[in-house]
Design a protein around this motif. Structure first.
Motif, PDB file in Angstrom:
ATOM      1  N   GLY A 167       0.788  -1.224   0.000  1.00 61.27           N
ATOM      2  CA  GLY A 167       0.000   0.000   0.000  1.00 61.27           C
ATOM      3  C   GLY A 167       0.816   1.266   0.000  1.00 61.27           C
ATOM      4  N   ILE A 168       1.956   1.265   0.708  1.00 57.91           N
ATOM      5  CA  ILE A 168       2.787   2.464   0.807  1.00 57.91           C
ATOM      6  C   ILE A 168       4.070   2.309  -0.007  1.00 57.91           C
ATOM      7  N   GLY A 169       4.683   1.119   0.053  1.00 57.34           N
ATOM      8  CA  GLY A 169       5.902   0.891  -0.709  1.00 57.34           C
ATOM      9  C   GLY A 169       5.681   0.848  -2.205  1.00 57.34           C
ATOM     10  N   ARG A 170       4.464   0.450  -2.629  1.00 55.73           N
ATOM     11  CA  ARG A 170       4.124   0.402  -4.044  1.00 55.73           C
ATOM     12  C   ARG A 170       5.113  -0.451  -4.834  1.00 55.73           C
ATOM     13  N   ILE A 171       5.252  -1.715  -4.452  1.00 54.52           N
ATOM     14  CA  ILE A 171       6.165  -2.601  -5.155  1.00 54.52           C
ATOM     15  C   ILE A 171       5.641  -2.896  -6.560  1.00 54.52           C
ATOM     16  N   LYS A 172       6.514  -3.390  -7.410  1.00 52.77           N
ATOM     17  CA  LYS A 172       6.120  -3.722  -8.771  1.00 52.77           C
ATOM     18  C   LYS A 172       5.164  -4.913  -8.768  1.00 52.77           C
ATOM     19  N   GLY A 173       4.205  -4.884  -9.651  1.00 51.57           N
ATOM     20  CA  GLY A 173       3.213  -5.952  -9.712  1.00 51.57           C
ATOM     21  C   GLY A 173       2.287  -5.963  -8.522  1.00 51.57           C
ATOM     22  N   ARG A 174       2.052  -4.793  -7.934  1.00 54.90           N
ATOM     23  CA  ARG A 174       1.234  -4.701  -6.728  1.00 54.90           C
ATOM     24  C   ARG A 174      -0.168  -5.254  -6.950  1.00 54.90           C
ATOM     25  N   MET A 175      -0.772  -4.925  -8.064  1.00 53.87           N
ATOM     26  CA  MET A 175      -2.137  -5.352  -8.323  1.00 53.87           C
ATOM     27  C   MET A 175      -2.246  -6.869  -8.418  1.00 53.87           C
ATOM     28  N   TRP A 176      -1.279  -7.505  -9.081  1.00 54.91           N
ATOM     29  CA  TRP A 176      -1.311  -8.959  -9.206  1.00 54.91           C
ATOM     30  C   TRP A 176      -1.085  -9.637  -7.860  1.00 54.91           C
ATOM     31  N   VAL A 177      -0.252  -9.043  -7.039  1.00 57.62           N
ATOM     32  CA  VAL A 177      -0.033  -9.610  -5.700  1.00 57.62           C
ATOM     33  C   VAL A 177      -1.309  -9.527  -4.875  1.00 57.62           C
ATOM     34  N   LEU A 178      -2.015  -8.409  -4.957  1.00 59.38           N
ATOM     35  CA  LEU A 178      -3.278  -8.262  -4.234  1.00 59.38           C
ATOM     36  C   LEU A 178      -4.321  -9.248  -4.735  1.00 59.38           C
ATOM     37  N   VAL A 179      -4.339  -9.472  -6.040  1.00 59.19           N
ATOM     38  CA  VAL A 179      -5.262 -10.463  -6.592  1.00 59.19           C
ATOM     39  C   VAL A 179      -4.945 -11.848  -6.072  1.00 59.19           C
ATOM     40  N   ALA A 180      -3.653 -12.172  -5.935  1.00 55.71           N
ATOM     41  CA  ALA A 180      -3.252 -13.474  -5.396  1.00 55.71           C
ATOM     42  C   ALA A 180      -3.696 -13.625  -3.946  1.00 55.71           C
ATOM     43  N   PHE A 181      -3.556 -12.561  -3.152  1.00 53.91           N
ATOM     44  CA  PHE A 181      -4.016 -12.613  -1.764  1.00 53.91           C
ATOM     45  C   PHE A 181      -5.539 -12.750  -1.705  1.00 53.91           C
ATOM     46  N   LEU A 182      -6.238 -12.072  -2.598  1.00 55.88           N
ATOM     47  CA  LEU A 182      -7.694 -12.179  -2.608  1.00 55.88           C
ATOM     48  C   LEU A 182      -8.134 -13.589  -2.979  1.00 55.88           C
ATOM     49  N   LEU A 183      -7.478 -14.191  -3.948  1.00 57.04           N
ATOM     50  CA  LEU A 183      -7.817 -15.563  -4.334  1.00 57.04           C
ATOM     51  C   LEU A 183      -7.515 -16.545  -3.205  1.00 57.04           C
ATOM     52  N   ALA A 184      -6.488 -16.263  -2.415  1.00 56.42           N
ATOM     53  CA  ALA A 184      -6.145 -17.157  -1.302  1.00 56.42           C
ATOM     54  C   ALA A 184      -7.236 -17.179  -0.241  1.00 56.42           C
ATOM     55  N   THR A 185      -7.996 -16.087  -0.137  1.00 64.27           N
ATOM     56  CA  THR A 185      -9.047 -16.042   0.881  1.00 64.27           C
ATOM     57  C   THR A 185     -10.289 -16.827   0.493  1.00 64.27           C
ATOM     58  N   ALA A 208      -3.899 -13.302   4.692  1.00 65.09           N
ATOM     59  CA  ALA A 208      -4.179 -12.947   3.300  1.00 65.09           C
ATOM     60  C   ALA A 208      -5.328 -11.943   3.222  1.00 65.09           C
ATOM     61  N   PHE A 209      -6.381 -12.188   4.000  1.00 65.21           N
ATOM     62  CA  PHE A 209      -7.498 -11.231   4.024  1.00 65.21           C
ATOM     63  C   PHE A 209      -7.055  -9.906   4.629  1.00 65.21           C
ATOM     64  N   GLY A 210      -6.300  -9.958   5.724  1.00 62.52           N
ATOM     65  CA  GLY A 210      -5.833  -8.727   6.354  1.00 62.52           C
ATOM     66  C   GLY A 210      -4.918  -7.928   5.453  1.00 62.52           C
ATOM     67  N   THR A 211      -4.080  -8.604   4.671  1.00 62.94           N
ATOM     68  CA  THR A 211      -3.202  -7.904   3.733  1.00 62.94           C
ATOM     69  C   THR A 211      -4.014  -7.167   2.675  1.00 62.94           C
ATOM     70  N   TYR A 212      -5.007  -7.847   2.136  1.00 64.79           N
ATOM     71  CA  TYR A 212      -5.851  -7.216   1.109  1.00 64.79           C
ATOM     72  C   TYR A 212      -6.591  -6.006   1.683  1.00 64.79           C
ATOM     73  N   LEU A 213      -7.080  -6.120   2.910  1.00 64.79           N
ATOM     74  CA  LEU A 213      -7.829  -5.030   3.524  1.00 64.79           C
ATOM     75  C   LEU A 213      -6.920  -3.855   3.880  1.00 64.79           C
ATOM     76  N   MET A 214      -5.802  -4.148   4.561  1.00 62.81           N
ATOM     77  CA  MET A 214      -4.923  -3.076   5.022  1.00 62.81           C
ATOM     78  C   MET A 214      -4.163  -2.419   3.883  1.00 62.81           C
ATOM     79  N   ALA A 215      -3.943  -3.140   2.780  1.00 65.45           N
ATOM     80  CA  ALA A 215      -3.278  -2.518   1.631  1.00 65.45           C
ATOM     81  C   ALA A 215      -4.122  -1.382   1.075  1.00 65.45           C
ATOM     82  N   SER A 216      -5.437  -1.585   1.042  1.00 67.80           N
ATOM     83  CA  SER A 216      -6.319  -0.513   0.575  1.00 67.80           C
ATOM     84  C   SER A 216      -6.351   0.646   1.569  1.00 67.80           C
ATOM     85  N   VAL A 217      -6.225   0.348   2.858  1.00 67.85           N
ATOM     86  CA  VAL A 217      -6.190   1.413   3.866  1.00 67.85           C
ATOM     87  C   VAL A 217      -4.886   2.196   3.768  1.00 67.85           C
TER      88      VAL A 217
END
Length: 306
Positions: free
Chosen positions: A127-145, A182-191
């Motif tokens: 969310g703050i570091g803005r690593i490369k491929g951030r969107m795909w990583v978030l999608v992977a965390f969402l799918l894990a939930t 995984a759920f917490g990462t997806y939620l807190m990344a948006s925060v």
């Protein structure tokens, strides 16, 4: 002109009541009185919803303190003629309830703490570091939930058997930390992605490094949200049944939910004992929720940054 000045000076005095309350406040009170009918309707609806949701709990409580003879004579809806505690005592001793409660508290607390920690670290990078491929990583965390737990049982069983963690509380802790993290990462990344950049830049100008920015700036500001996340992780873990049932075989490591199911499968219990088991099973969760109700309220309504 001299006659008009006293009138202008007397107007502010007329804008106050005897108690020193401004006319604006009085107008607000009048507006509130006009909405009284709507407020009463909302209150009635809230009470009805609370009654509907609380009726099963009240029914369990009545049958938990009812003797088998009272249940046979008056049915599940009848009031008990006396307080019968043998059902609670039987369940307490049969499943070693204090041990089961300790196991559930230990597992749920570890999952809540570690899950929030992993969520914060991952979300800070995304969310703050803005690593490369951030969107795909978030999608992977969402799918894990959304992966069904049944699909994880066999591979996790083989893995825990090979590394010697089968039938230990750490097996359940690791699984739920990953799932909830995984759920917490997806939620807190948006925060964290909406975190004010001005605060981060000001901290960086003051000489703070990334670790100091995380623990001294980001975490204190987002503390209400993290508290709500920890409460949810605790309650979710407490109510889990399938994974603890699969990986906690011995009675000394089982949780409250598994202990209730195991006792009902091994023994023939009467209705009052079953009701007592349900009451004791939900009582710790209800107590935990009541204790942290204010934390949940603050976390859900927190939106301003001071």
């Amino acid at each position: 002109m001299s006659l008009g000045q006293p009138k202008q000076q007397s107007q502010p005095k007329q804008l106050q009541t005897k108690d020193g309350v401004s006319v604006a406040s009085a107008v607000v009170r009048q507006n509130r009185r006009r909405r009284t009918g709507t407020e009463w309707a909302a209150l009635v609806v809230t009470v009805l919803v609370a009654v509907v949701m609380g009726a099963p709990l009240l029914l369990v409580l009545l049958n938990a303190v009812k003797s088998p003879q009272d249940f046979a004579d008056h049915g599940p809806l009848g009031l008990p003629t006396g307080i019968y505690l043998e059902g609670i005592k039987t369940f307490w001793e049969a499943v070693d309830f204090p041990r089961k409660v300790w196991n559930s508290v230990l597992i749920s607390s570890l999952v809540a703490a570690l899950g929030v920690l992993i969520s914060v670290l991952n979300a800070y990078a995304l969310g703050i570091g803005r690593i490369k491929g951030r969107m795909w990583v978030l999608v992977a965390f969402l799918l894990a939930t959304i992966v069904p737990q049944e699909a994880l049982l066999y591979p996790l069983y083989i893995m825990f058997k090979n590394i010697g963690l089968y039938d230990t509380v750490w097996a359940v802790v690791i699984v739920f930390v990953v799932i909830h993290g995984a759920f917490g990462t997806y939620l807190m990344a948006s925060v964290f992605s909406a975190f004010p950049r001005e605060l981060l830049e000001a901290a960086a100008l003051d000489g703070a490094n990334r670790r100091q920015i995380l623990w001294r700036v980001v975490v204190p500001v987002c503390r209400p949200t993290l508290a709500v996340l920890a409460v949810f992780f605790f309650i979710w873990t407490w109510n889990e049944f399938l994974i603890p049932l699969s990986f906690l075989v011995s009675a000394d490591n089982q949780t409250v939910q598994v202990g209730i199911a195991t006792l009902q499968g091994e023994r023939i219990m009467n209705v009052t004992t079953i009701s007592a088991s349900a009451l004791l099973g939900i009582a710790p969760t209800l107590l935990f929720f009541l204790v942290f109700q204010r934390t949940l309220t603050r976390g859900l309504t927190a939106g301003a940054i001071k």
